[in-house]
Design an enzyme around this catalytic site. Structure first.
Site, PDB file in Angstrom:
ATOM      1  N   ASP A 128       0.807  -1.230   0.000  1.00  0.00           N
ATOM      2  CA  ASP A 128       0.000   0.000   0.000  1.00  0.00           C
ATOM      3  C   ASP A 128       0.834   1.271   0.000  1.00  0.00           C
ATOM      4  O   ASP A 128       0.568   2.190  -0.771  1.00  0.00           O
ATOM      5  CB  ASP A 128      -0.955  -0.005   1.209  1.00  0.00           C
ATOM      6  CG  ASP A 128      -1.936  -1.166   1.125  1.00  0.00           C
ATOM      7  OD1 ASP A 128      -2.780  -1.148   0.217  1.00  0.00           O
ATOM      8  OD2 ASP A 128      -1.828  -2.089   1.947  1.00  0.00           O
TER       9      ASP A 128
ATOM     10  N   ARG B  40       3.246   5.078  16.762  1.00  0.00           N
ATOM     11  CA  ARG B  40       2.844   6.191  15.879  1.00  0.00           C
ATOM     12  C   ARG B  40       3.454   7.527  16.279  1.00  0.00           C
ATOM     13  O   ARG B  40       3.947   8.260  15.419  1.00  0.00           O
ATOM     14  CB  ARG B  40       1.319   6.275  15.769  1.00  0.00           C
ATOM     15  CG  ARG B  40       0.598   5.311  14.812  1.00  0.00           C
ATOM     16  CD  ARG B  40       1.413   4.302  14.176  1.00  0.00           C
ATOM     17  NE  ARG B  40       0.722   3.423  13.238  1.00  0.00           N
ATOM     18  CZ  ARG B  40       1.006   2.137  13.087  1.00  0.00           C
ATOM     19  NH1 ARG B  40       1.957   1.581  13.822  1.00  0.00           N
ATOM     20  NH2 ARG B  40       0.390   1.397  12.190  1.00  0.00           N
TER      21      ARG B  40
ATOM     22  N   ASP C 247      -5.057   4.432  14.074  1.00  0.00           N
ATOM     23  CA  ASP C 247      -3.726   4.915  13.703  1.00  0.00           C
ATOM     24  C   ASP C 247      -3.762   6.265  12.983  1.00  0.00           C
ATOM     25  O   ASP C 247      -2.884   7.095  13.157  1.00  0.00           O
ATOM     26  CB  ASP C 247      -2.993   3.855  12.874  1.00  0.00           C
ATOM     27  CG  ASP C 247      -2.594   2.656  13.727  1.00  0.00           C
ATOM     28  OD1 ASP C 247      -2.312   2.861  14.924  1.00  0.00           O
ATOM     29  OD2 ASP C 247      -2.577   1.521  13.209  1.00  0.00           O
TER      30      ASP C 247
ATOM     31  N   SER D 183      -4.202  -7.870   8.183  1.00  0.00           N
ATOM     32  CA  SER D 183      -3.525  -6.589   8.336  1.00  0.00           C
ATOM     33  C   SER D 183      -2.661  -6.710   9.576  1.00  0.00           C
ATOM     34  O   SER D 183      -3.161  -6.972  10.669  1.00  0.00           O
ATOM     35  CB  SER D 183      -4.560  -5.476   8.497  1.00  0.00           C
ATOM     36  OG  SER D 183      -3.925  -4.317   8.992  1.00  0.00           O
TER      37      SER D 183
END
Ligand code: ARG
Length: 399
Positions: free
Chosen positions: A14, A95, A124, A175
């Protein structure tokens, strides 16, 4: 001047596709930033080169393993951070650190836009953008998966039409997000919450049901921070990595839960966090030995609030900082050794030893040498129960 987009790059399909797509769509140059958080897997040099092959103007790799361990995993450990009492915040911790490095890359390469691969349904995106709002409010954000309704199928089609040097055939139904603190697996057949996870879902942990010999480890803490394993001084990164390997080999740290996301969705999550869960269990027990009762009771609520703030993406926020002042103060005496047995999916504390111990053998013992004055207990119990006694008598009169 051409605008520059700083992209949080993982090396996967991605975000690889996002490189030429953003360049085209935004009429911009793309700076790919890949951050090594101890996720293992592909070599960072391979990832760096892939970004260039996909058309990035610059490709930056940041080795943030020790920084992640020391500045993100250890504060979580001091807070015994478990969202909903179970999830050790694996993705939530990473993050804000990725954001820090995106912001420095934006400064270094004159980026004006930041991009990430998150969809609009998860936590996220919030963590990235709340972090950016705090650290670099002037940077614009573009999230192709969310803002341009970019799907996996579209990504594969685009990659093939552009002949991008990435594997599009590998059909991974999950995922996955992973780093030093653990691994998160979602989607695929796990979306039916009655389906049990199969062994192939797991990568950090061995099957806890398989027979094997137990492992024993002694973890030494100084002021709430683990500093040694079995007497060997190690860095924070080395400690977490070794605990992942040893606890993971014993099947410790599997979590299967339905979780409340910030965006309001309940989602099925399978996690593996062998090192994190073993270290948190050890740290909690050392707190039990060294932290005074009322501070310990109060800290449990603070720990929980800290975990919720970090889960919700508010790493850079005043309340989190203030809670940390209390947490850090409470760690002053959290020093000493914890002995643990790692076996059959469990990390079990079997011994504790501390110069700062509040455990007093002569007060606790039921054998000879008892110094606890039991005659004091009688009056204490009477006064302690007095308010409830008076209220109960009133209620009895009314009944
Ligand atoms: N639900 C977890 C969290 O919000 C894990 C997210 C994992 N991210 C991912 N892109 N698979 O922290």
């Amino acid at each position: 001047m051409t605008e520059r987009v700083v992209l949080a790059y993982s090396g996967g399909l991605d975000t690889s596709v996002a490189i030429p797509y953003l360049a085209e769509k935004m009429n911009a140059e793309v700076i790919a930033v890949a951050v090594d958080l101890g996720q293992g897997g592909e070599d960072m040099d391979v990832i760096q080169k892939r970004a260039i092959d996909c058309g990035a103007a610059e490709s930056v790799v940041v080795d943030a393993k020790e920084e992640f361990a020391a500045d993100f995993c250890l504060p979580a450990l001091r807070a015994n951070a478990l969202y909903m009492d179970r999830y050790p915040l694996v993705s939530a911790l990473s993050r804000p650190l990725i954001v820090k490095h995106l912001v420095s890359a934006a400064q270094r390469y004159n980026g004006t836009i930041v991009s990430h691969g998150c969809t609009g349904k998860g936590n996220d995106q919030v963590r990235f953008e709340a972090g950016l709002a705090a650290l670099a409010p002037d940077l614009r954000v573009v999230a192709p998966a969310r803002d341009f309704a970019w799907t996996r199928d579209k990504a594969i089609e685009y990659a093939e039409s552009k002949n991008l040097p990435i594997e599009t055939s590998k059909k991974n139904p999950f995922s996955i997000d992973q780093n030093l603190w653990g691994r998160a697996v979602e989607t695929g057949f796990l979306e039916d919450i009655w389906n049990g996870p199969t062994e192939d879902v797991y990568a950090y942990t061995a099957d806890p049901a398989q027979p094997r010999a137990a492992d024993e480890v002694v973890i030494t803490f100084e002021a709430g921070v683990p500093v040694k394993l079995d007497g060997r001084a190690l860095t924070p990164y080395q400690i977490v990595a070794e605990m992942n390997a040893r606890a993971g080999a014993q099947g410790v740290g599997r979590i299967d839960m339905v979780e409340d996301r910030l965006v309001g969705i309940k989602s099925r999550e399978v996690y593996e966090a062998p090192g994190a869960l073993a270290l948190i269990a050890a740290h909690m027990e050392l707190e039990n030995v060294t932290v005074e009762r009322d501070l310990a009771r109060f800290k449990r609520g603070v720990d929980q609030r800290w975990s919720e703030l970090v889960y919700d993406g508010l790493w850079f926020s005043p309340l989190k900082d203030a809670l940390e002042s209390l947490i850090d103060d409470a760690q002053k005496y959290v020093s000493g050794d914890i002995r643990m047995t790692l076996h059959a999916g469990k990390a079990t504390v079997t011994g504790r030893r501390s110069e700062e111990s509040l455990y007093d053998f002569s007060l606790a013992t039921y054998d000879t040498g008892d110094t606890f004055d039991q005659s004091l207990a009688k009056g204490f119990v009477q006064l302690f129960s007095l308010p409830a006694k008076i209220a109960a008598a009133r209620d009895a009169k009314r009944a």
